[in-house]
Design a protein around this motif. Structure first.
Motif, PDB file in Angstrom:
ATOM      1  N   GLY A  25      -1.017   4.138  15.243  1.00 17.04           N
ATOM      2  CA  GLY A  25      -1.312   5.558  15.061  1.00 17.04           C
ATOM      3  C   GLY A  25      -1.782   5.832  13.650  1.00 17.04           C
ATOM      4  N   ARG A  26      -2.567   6.881  13.501  1.00 16.41           N
ATOM      5  CA  ARG A  26      -3.094   7.220  12.175  1.00 16.41           C
ATOM      6  C   ARG A  26      -1.984   7.860  11.355  1.00 16.41           C
ATOM      7  NH1 ARG A  26      -8.076   6.902  10.447  1.00 16.41           N
ATOM      8  NH2 ARG A  26      -7.752   8.663   9.082  1.00 16.41           N
ATOM      9  N   GLN A  27      -1.506   7.123  10.381  1.00 19.37           N
ATOM     10  CA  GLN A  27      -0.416   7.606   9.561  1.00 19.37           C
ATOM     11  C   GLN A  27      -0.777   7.634   8.083  1.00 19.37           C
ATOM     12  OE1 GLN A  27       3.366   6.896  10.710  1.00 19.37           O
ATOM     13  NE2 GLN A  27       2.844   6.665  12.838  1.00 19.37           N
ATOM     14  N   CYS A  28      -2.018   7.356   7.752  1.00 20.14           N
ATOM     15  CA  CYS A  28      -2.423   7.302   6.351  1.00 20.14           C
ATOM     16  C   CYS A  28      -2.397   8.706   5.756  1.00 20.14           C
ATOM     17  CB  CYS A  28      -3.816   6.692   6.215  1.00 20.14           C
ATOM     18  SG  CYS A  28      -4.255   6.360   4.503  1.00 20.14           S
ATOM     19  N   ARG A  29      -1.897   8.793   4.547  1.00 18.46           N
ATOM     20  CA  ARG A  29      -1.758  10.077   3.854  1.00 18.46           C
ATOM     21  C   ARG A  29      -2.988  10.412   3.012  1.00 18.46           C
ATOM     22  NH1 ARG A  29       3.609  11.413   2.279  1.00 18.46           N
ATOM     23  NH2 ARG A  29       2.862  11.570   0.149  1.00 18.46           N
ATOM     24  N   HIS A  30      -3.982   9.536   3.039  1.00 18.99           N
ATOM     25  CA  HIS A  30      -5.166   9.707   2.201  1.00 18.99           C
ATOM     26  C   HIS A  30      -6.419   9.883   3.040  1.00 18.99           C
ATOM     27  CE1 HIS A  30      -2.446   7.445  -0.520  1.00 18.99           C
ATOM     28  NE2 HIS A  30      -2.964   8.262  -1.420  1.00 18.99           N
ATOM     29  N   LEU A  31      -7.446  10.341   2.382  1.00 21.64           N
ATOM     30  CA  LEU A  31      -8.781  10.405   2.963  1.00 21.64           C
ATOM     31  C   LEU A  31      -9.721   9.774   1.962  1.00 21.64           C
ATOM     32  CD1 LEU A  31     -10.349  11.501   5.391  1.00 21.64           C
ATOM     33  CD2 LEU A  31     -10.905  13.465   4.000  1.00 21.64           C
ATOM     34  N   ALA A  56      -3.477  -2.037  -3.964  1.00 22.99           N
ATOM     35  CA  ALA A  56      -2.864  -0.959  -4.752  1.00 22.99           C
ATOM     36  C   ALA A  56      -2.832   0.331  -3.952  1.00 22.99           C
ATOM     37  CB  ALA A  56      -3.626  -0.756  -6.060  1.00 22.99           C
ATOM     38  N   ARG A  57      -3.901   0.603  -3.218  1.00 22.99           N
ATOM     39  CA  ARG A  57      -3.967   1.813  -2.405  1.00 22.99           C
ATOM     40  C   ARG A  57      -2.918   1.794  -1.294  1.00 22.99           C
ATOM     41  NH1 ARG A  57      -7.805   5.353  -0.447  1.00 22.99           N
ATOM     42  NH2 ARG A  57      -6.859   6.531   1.216  1.00 22.99           N
ATOM     43  N   ILE A  58      -2.763   0.654  -0.624  1.00 20.24           N
ATOM     44  CA  ILE A  58      -1.771   0.530   0.443  1.00 20.24           C
ATOM     45  C   ILE A  58      -0.367   0.726  -0.121  1.00 20.24           C
ATOM     46  CG2 ILE A  58      -0.738  -1.104   2.078  1.00 20.24           C
ATOM     47  CD1 ILE A  58      -3.670  -2.207   2.444  1.00 20.24           C
ATOM     48  N   CYS A  59      -0.116   0.207  -1.316  1.00 20.95           N
ATOM     49  CA  CYS A  59       1.194   0.379  -1.954  1.00 20.95           C
ATOM     50  C   CYS A  59       1.472   1.839  -2.314  1.00 20.95           C
ATOM     51  CB  CYS A  59       1.284  -0.482  -3.209  1.00 20.95           C
ATOM     52  SG  CYS A  59       1.391  -2.251  -2.860  1.00 20.95           S
ATOM     53  N   ARG A  60       0.420   2.616  -2.600  1.00 17.16           N
ATOM     54  CA  ARG A  60       0.597   4.034  -2.935  1.00 17.16           C
ATOM     55  C   ARG A  60       0.751   4.908  -1.696  1.00 17.16           C
ATOM     56  NH1 ARG A  60      -4.203   6.000  -5.146  1.00 17.16           N
ATOM     57  NH2 ARG A  60      -5.269   4.038  -4.896  1.00 17.16           N
ATOM     58  N   CYS A  61       0.462   4.369  -0.518  1.00 14.41           N
ATOM     59  CA  CYS A  61       0.435   5.169   0.699  1.00 14.41           C
ATOM     60  C   CYS A  61       1.774   5.105   1.424  1.00 14.41           C
ATOM     61  CB  CYS A  61      -0.686   4.687   1.614  1.00 14.41           C
ATOM     62  SG  CYS A  61      -0.995   5.782   3.003  1.00 14.41           S
ATOM     63  N   GLY A  62       2.814   5.499   0.760  1.00 16.46           N
ATOM     64  CA  GLY A  62       4.131   5.517   1.370  1.00 16.46           C
ATOM     65  C   GLY A  62       4.695   6.918   1.357  1.00 16.46           C
ATOM     66  N   PRO A  63       5.904   7.074   1.864  1.00 17.76           N
ATOM     67  CA  PRO A  63       6.507   8.407   1.924  1.00 17.76           C
ATOM     68  C   PRO A  63       6.634   9.082   0.559  1.00 17.76           C
ATOM     69  CG  PRO A  63       7.819   6.826   3.157  1.00 17.76           C
ATOM     70  CD  PRO A  63       6.741   6.062   2.470  1.00 17.76           C
ATOM     71  N   PHE A  64       6.841   8.311  -0.506  1.00 20.77           N
ATOM     72  CA  PHE A  64       6.983   8.901  -1.838  1.00 20.77           C
ATOM     73  C   PHE A  64       5.765   8.622  -2.707  1.00 20.77           C
ATOM     74  CE2 PHE A  64      11.266   7.956  -0.260  1.00 20.77           C
ATOM     75  CZ  PHE A  64      11.740   9.257  -0.194  1.00 20.77           C
ATOM     76  N   GLY A  65       4.676   8.193  -2.087  1.00 23.51           N
ATOM     77  CA  GLY A  65       3.455   7.876  -2.820  1.00 23.51           C
ATOM     78  C   GLY A  65       2.526   9.069  -2.912  1.00 23.51           C
ATOM     79  N   THR A  66       1.279   8.768  -3.183  1.00 18.64           N
ATOM     80  CA  THR A  66       0.269   9.804  -3.336  1.00 18.64           C
ATOM     81  C   THR A  66      -0.278  10.223  -1.974  1.00 18.64           C
ATOM     82  OG1 THR A  66      -1.446   8.130  -3.619  1.00 18.64           O
ATOM     83  CG2 THR A  66      -0.393   8.951  -5.616  1.00 18.64           C
ATOM     84  N   SER A  67      -1.070  11.272  -1.977  1.00 21.37           N
ATOM     85  CA  SER A  67      -1.738  11.723  -0.758  1.00 21.37           C
ATOM     86  C   SER A  67      -2.972  12.510  -1.165  1.00 21.37           C
ATOM     87  CB  SER A  67      -0.808  12.593   0.085  1.00 21.37           C
ATOM     88  OG  SER A  67      -0.460  13.761  -0.629  1.00 21.37           O
ATOM     89  N   GLY A  68      -3.828  12.772  -0.182  1.00 23.86           N
ATOM     90  CA  GLY A  68      -5.018  13.579  -0.426  1.00 23.86           C
ATOM     91  C   GLY A  68      -6.274  12.744  -0.590  1.00 23.86           C
TER      92      GLY A  68
END
Length: 109
Positions: A25-31, A56-68
């Motif tokens: 499922g699409r769960q990525c917090r980034h675009l 690095a991007r995958i490591c930032r894409c967690g529940p407490f990481g970045t988004s947007g």
């Protein structure tokens, strides 16, 4: 022209997008998504730097990481080199274009 390694990485990422990504499922917090980001980084900057940017991007894409909005940088980061792979990735924050604000003059009439 992409190298054979870049082509192989593209098809591996594309295979993931068409198979596992649909099951998870699409769960990525980034675009764009992490897989799209990694594919673009590898195609633009090569397998070694692009792969580290993607990690690095995958490591930032967690529940407490970045988004947007997070775009692949146009150029490699300053100070990056093949023997310092961690320098290729942005480990905090996002690479979004600055927001342009314009002042609006009120009508005098």
């Amino acid at each position: 022209m992409p190298s054979p390694v870049q082509k192989a990485a593209h098809w591996a990422i594309r295979g993931y997008q068409l198979s596992l990504s649909g099951l998870i499922g699409r769960q990525c917090r980034h675009l764009p998504s992490c897989s799209e980001y990694t594919d673009e980084a590898i195609q633009r900057h090569g397998f070694w730097p692009g792969g580290w940017m993607g990690l690095a991007r995958i490591c930032r894409c967690g529940p407490f990481g970045t988004s947007g909005l997070d775009l692949v940088p146009e150029t490699l980061p300053q100070g990056s080199a093949w023997y310092k792979p961690w320098a290729y990735g942005r480990w905090r924050g996002v690479n979004a274009p600055p927001i342009a604000c314009e002042a609006v003059e009120p009508d005098g009439g």
